[in-house]
Design an enzyme around this catalytic site. Structure first.
Site, PDB file in Angstrom:
ATOM      1  CB  SER A 284      -0.909   0.010   1.227  1.00  0.00           C
ATOM      2  OG  SER A 284      -0.184   0.395   2.390  1.00  0.00           O
ATOM      3  CG  ASP A 285       1.500   5.811  -1.318  1.00  0.00           C
ATOM      4  OD1 ASP A 285       2.420   5.973  -0.487  1.00  0.00           O
ATOM      5  OD2 ASP A 285       1.400   6.512  -2.336  1.00  0.00           O
ATOM      6  CE1 TYR A 286       4.956   7.568   5.745  1.00  0.00           C
ATOM      7  CE2 TYR A 286       2.831   7.813   6.818  1.00  0.00           C
ATOM      8  CZ  TYR A 286       4.212   7.860   6.869  1.00  0.00           C
ATOM      9  OH  TYR A 286       4.847   8.204   8.041  1.00  0.00           O
ATOM     10  CB  THR A 287      -1.649   5.911   6.350  1.00  0.00           C
ATOM     11  OG1 THR A 287      -1.779   7.113   5.575  1.00  0.00           O
ATOM     12  CG2 THR A 287      -0.488   6.032   7.308  1.00  0.00           C
TER      13      THR A 287
END
Length: 760
Positions: A284-287
Site C-alpha cells: 500500500s501507499d503511506y497509510t
C-alpha cells in the site's frame, strides 16, 4: 458441427488453465519450508511495513514501538532509516531475536538519485535518452545499496495531464509510449540482471493505478475514468514496468471505479495478476489501508480485510493488517490461506534479494564510504542535468553568452542552495548543492557578475509557511520589495546582459503541492518586467517542477531556458548550457497550456465531430474557445537548440503492409546551423478510421541523434505490429485494417507527413 460445439468449451478451459499456470511462479522450496513452520501471527507480521520516523514522511502518522515490534516478529520491512550501522542494528533484531530469524528488507523513496541527486524525473524525461535514465537508476541503486537500502519506491509512472497536480514533477509527463520506455529503463536500471548482487535493489512501480488523473488536479482526489481510456492511455507504463520484471507494485490513494485502489480486487488481482501475470508483491501507499475508512469503506477491520482479499500483500504504516487479520480469520472473514499467499510473496522477494543466504548482504561500511556521492557521480549528475534542460525561446540568439561578459545575475533562485535538488529528494543534502551564481563563477571566471536577489519567490508569509514544511525553501527578505527591485535594476544597468532566475521553490510542486495558479508568482513577474524595461538583453532561467502558464513571459523579448530542478550539480550544469559548453537538446514531455482554462491539454487529444479548421481560428459551432486559441502555448516534444535542424524526404519502406509486418519510416535530417548538436527525431501515428475514435496523433517512436554542423543523416524509425494496435470496445488489443498517417519531425506540431495502408 456438434462435435466442434462440444469441444469448444473444453478447449477454452484448457487455454485458460494454461494461461493461469503460465502466470504461476514455481514454488521456492526454502520459502515453502519456512511457511510450514510459521504461525498465523508470524505470517501476519511479515505483512507489516513501518517507519520509525526521522526522515521525510508522506503522512502525519509515524510508527510507534518499532524496535519492540521487530523483536516480536511483527514487522516484515522497514523504511525511513539509512546507514550501515542503523540498518545492521535493526536487522540483528529481526535475525537474532525472533523465533525464525526472518530478515527485514529496507525501503526508501529514491526518486531521482540517492545522495547524488539528479534532475527531477520530469526533467530527466525531457532528455528523451533511455540510456541516460537507466544510468541514473543504476547509480541510484549503487549508492542506496551502499547505505543499506535494498527496496526503492520508484519509478513513479503515472501519466499526468493536469499540471495543477504537483506530483507531475515525479513522472515522465503525458505520453504513454514515452512513459512506458522510461518505466522499463528505470526498472532495469534499479534491478539489474541479478537481484542478489549487492548493488541492485527491488524496484516498486507506483502508483497503481491512475493516480495522475485526480479531479481538479488536487492530490489524493477521486479519479473517474472509463476502461477504454485506462487501457489505451493510462495503464501502458505500469504494464511496461511489469513486463520489465519489476518486483513490487505500490497502490495509489485514489479510487478506481468507485473502489479505493488499495482495496480494489479488479485492479490488484484480475488485472495485475490474472491478466498481466504479475508475480511480485503489492504494498500500500503511506497509510492508504486506513484511509479507506475516510473513503467510506468501513472500519479498520473491514478495510484491512478488503485490502487483503483484493490482493494487497503489505500494509505501509496503517498496521491494519497487523491488528485485525487474526480476528478476521476467527470470524471467517478472511482465510489463513489468503494470509499465507501474501506472506509467500513477501518471503519470495526476500529470497530473490539473497537475504536468507546473507541478511547483511547490503550492510558494508566500506562501500558507504567509497561509493556514495563520488566525484565521478557528481560529474555524471552535471552532464545529465544539462541534457534535461529545454530551450523554449532564444530571442535574437542571445544564448549562449560570452564568458567575458558583464552579467547581471538576478532573481530569488540565483543564489538559493535549498531549491536546487527539487521535490522528493529526502536522501539528498541540500547544503552540498551548487548554486547558480557558483556555477557561473566556476564556468566563466572572467565574467563580471553583478548579483541582486531582486525579489522574493513569494511575499506572502502564510503561503511561504506552507511551502517551508520540510525546511526553508522560501526566504522572505528583510528588505522591502522596492529596495530589492531597485538593486536588480542597478545591477542590470551596469551589465551587458541580464540573467533572471525565476520560478518555483522546490516544494511548490511535488506531493500535496497542487496549485490552482501555475503562473510565475507576481512578485517575480514584476522583476522580469523591470529587467526587460532596462533595454538590456534578458535571459530567463526558469526553474519549476511542472509546466507553467507563461504567455506574458513568452511574448516578451527574452530568451527562456527551462531547467526544472536540476539536482546537486544545478549551478554548474546551468552555466554549462548558458555559456555554450553544452548545446541544449531537451524536449518537453508535457504540453504547456496558455492558461489553466485549457487544462487538460495534451498532444494526443481526440478530434471531435466539429473540429476547428485551424487551432487559432474561432468559428461558431466548432469546438473552440471564445477567448483563447485551442493550440497550446508550447507543444509536446518542443525544444530548441543553439543550432538548427532541417527535415526532408520522409518515406515509408512500403505503401502497404500485412498484419504482423514491421514498417520502416525514414527521414533526412540536416544540421543547418553553426554548432554541433543533438536532435530528438519524433514519429507520430494516426489511425484514420477505426472502430474506436482515434487520437489526432500518437507518439510511436523517437531517436536521439548527434549531428556535427553541416552534417546530414538518414534516420530510420521502425513501426512494430504492436504500434498499430489499440484496445477496442471489448478491451481486445487489436490492429484494424485501413489507412494510417505518419508524422515525423522536431516536435508534435512541426512534422512532415506520409502514410501507408494495413491490408485486410
Amino acid at each position: 458441427m456438434k462435435k466442434t460445439k462440444v469441444l469448444l468449451p473444453f478447449i477454452l478451459f484448457l487455454l485458460v488453465l494454461v494461461a493461469t499456470r503460465a502466470q504461476e511462479q514455481t514454488p521456492i522450496p526454502e520459502v515453502e519450508e519456512l511457511l510450514g513452520k510459521m504461525t498465523l501471527q508470524e505470517k501476519i507480521g511479515q505483512l507489516n511495513l513501518v517507519t520509525p520516523g526521522g526522515g521525510i514522511a508522506t503522512g502525519a502518522v509515524v510508527s510507534e514501538n518499532v524496535e519492540a515490534k521487530i523483536k516480536a516478529g511483527q514487522v516484515g520491512a522497514l523504511f525511513g532509516i539509512a546507514g550501515p550501522e542503523k540498518i545492521k542494528k535493526a536487522q540483528e533484531y529481526a535475525v537474532n531475536e525472533t523465533r525464525l530469524g526472518i530478515p527485514l528488507f529496507f525501503g526508501s523513496d529514491i526518486i531521482h538519485g540517492y545522495r547524488t541527486t539528479f534532475p527531477i524525473p520530469l526533467g530527466l524525461s525531457s532528455s528523451w535518452d533511455m540510456d541516460l535514465i537507466g544510468e541514473v537508476a543504476r547509480i541510484s541503486a549503487s549508492e542506496a545499496t551502499a547505505d543499506g537500502i535494498n527496496w526503492n519506491f520508484s519509478p513513479m509512472v503515472d501519466i499526468a495531464r493536469d499540471p495543477r497536480w504537483g506530483r507531475v514533477a515525479e513522472g515522465a509527463g503525458e505520453d504513454p509510449y514515452l512513459g512506458s520506455a522510461i518505466a522499463q529503463a528505470m526498472v532495469k536500471g534499479y534491478q539489474g540482471a541479478d537481484l542478489t548482487a549487492a548493488n541492485t535493489m527491488i524496484a516498486c512501480v507506483k502508483h497503481f493505478a491512475l493516480y495522475g488523473a485526480p479531479e481538479a488536479g488536487r492530490d489524493y482526489n477521486s479519479v473517474d475514468m472509463g476502461r477504454l481510456k485506462m487501457y489505451n492511455q493510462y495503464l501502458p507504463p505500469y504494464k511496461a514496468a511489469i513486463d520489465a520484471g519489476v518486483a513490487s507494485v505500490m497502490t495509489s490513494f485514489n479510487d478506481v471505479d468507485g473502489i479505493p485502489a488499495t482495496g480494489n480486487k479488479w485492479l490488484l488481482t484480475e488485472l495485475l495478476r490474472n491478466e498481466w501475470g504479475f508475480n511480485g508483491f503489492v504494498v500500500s501507499d503511506y497509510t492508504s489501508v486506513g484511509e479507506m475508512i475516510e473513503h467510506g469503506m468501513g472500519d479498520m477491520q473491514q478495510v484491512s480485510a478488503l485490502a487483503l482479499k483484493a490482493g494487497l500483500d503489505m500494509d505501509m504504516v496503517s498496521e491494519g493488517l497487523l491488528n485485525t487479520l487474526e480476528k478476521s480469520v476467527d470470524q471467517d472473514i478472511v482465510s489463513e490461506e489468503e494470509i499465507t499467499n501474501a506472506c509467500r510473496r513477501i518471503l519470495e522477494a526476500k529470497y530473490k534479494l539473497g537475504l536468507f543466504e546473507d541478511p547483511y548482504r547490503y550492510i558494508n561500511p566500506k562501500r558507504a564510504k567509497k561509493e556514495i556521492l563520488t566525484q565521478e557521480n557528481r560529474k555524471t549528475a552535471r552532464e545529465f542535468a544539462a541534457r534535461s534542460f529545454v530551450l523554449l525561446k532564444n530571442h535574437n540568439e542571445i544564448l549562449p553568452l560570452k564568458k567575458e561578459a558583464k552579467i547581471a545575475l538576478v532573481g530569488p533562485l540565483a543564489d538559493s542552495r535549498s531549491n536546487m535538488l527539487g521535490t522528493w529528494s529526502p536522501t539528498g543534502k541540500h547544503e552540498l548543492a551548487v548554486t547558480i551564481i557558483e556555477g557561473f563563477r566556476n564556468v566563466a571566471p572572467k565574467a563580471k557578475i553583478n548579483y541582486a536577489k531582486g525579489s522574493n519567490i513569494v511575499d506572502d508569509k502564510d503561503y511561504a509557511k506552507r511551502i517551508n514544511v520540510f525546511g526553508q525553501r522560501i526566504d522572505i527578505d528583510k528588505r522591502s520589495p522596492e529596495i530589492m527591485l531597485r538593486e536588480a535594476i542597478e545591477a542590470a544597468e551596469a551589465s551587458d546582459v541580464v540573467v533572471t532566475v525565476v520560478g518555483e521553490a522546490t516544494e511548490m510542486s511535488g506531493e500535496s503541492s497542487s496549485r490552482t495558479d501555475i503562473s510565475i508568482p507576481e512578485e517575480q513577474k514584476k522583476l522580469i518586467r523591470a529587467m526587460v524595461a532596462t533595454g538590456k538583453p534578458v535571459v530567463l532561467v526558469l526553474m519549476s517542477g511542472r509546466p507553467l502558464t507563461i504567455p506574458e513571459e513568452f511574448e516578451l523579448p527574452v530568451s527562456i531556458l527551462q531547467v526544472w530542478h536540476p539536482g546537486i550539480e544545478a549551478g554548474n550544469a546551468i552555466a554549462d548550457v548558458v555559456f555554450g559548453d553544452y548545446n541544449p537538446s531537451g524536449k518537453l514531455t508535457s504540453t504547456w497550456p496558455r492558461n489553466i482554462g485549457q487544462i487538460p491539454i495534451y498532444h494526443s487529444m481526440k478530434r471531435t465531430g466539429r473540429p476547428s479548421s485551424t487551432p487559432d481560428a474561432y468559428e461558431k459551432f466548432k469546438s473552440n474557445y471564445l477567448d483563447v486559441s485551442n493550440a497550446p502555448l508550447i507543444p509536446f516534444g518542443f525544444g530548441l537548440s543553439y543550432t538548427k535542424f532541417a527535415y526532408s524526404d520522409l518515406k515509408v519502406s512500403k505503401n502497404e503492409i500485412g498484419f504482423g509486418e514491421d514498417l520502416d519510416v525514414s527521414v533526412t535530417v540536416k544540421n543547418t546551423g553553426d554548432m554541433d548538436g543533438e536532435e530528438v527525431v519524433q514519429l507520430y501515428l494516426r489511425d484514420v478510421v477505426r472502430s474506436v475514435t482515434p487520437p489526432g496523433k500518437q507518439l510511436k517512436g523517437f531517436k536521439k541523434i548527434f549531428l556535427k554542423k553541416g552534417e546530414t543523416k538518414r534516420v530510420t524509425l521502425t513501426l512494430r505490429p504492436d504500434d498499430l494496435k489499440f484496445y477496442n470496445s471489448s478491451l481486445e488489443f487489436v490492429a484494424e485494417p485501413g489507412d494510417f498517417e505518419v508524422f515525423v519531425g522536431t516536435n508534435s506540431e512541426k512534422t512532415l507527413k506520409t502514410g501507408f495502408t494495413l491490408k485486410k
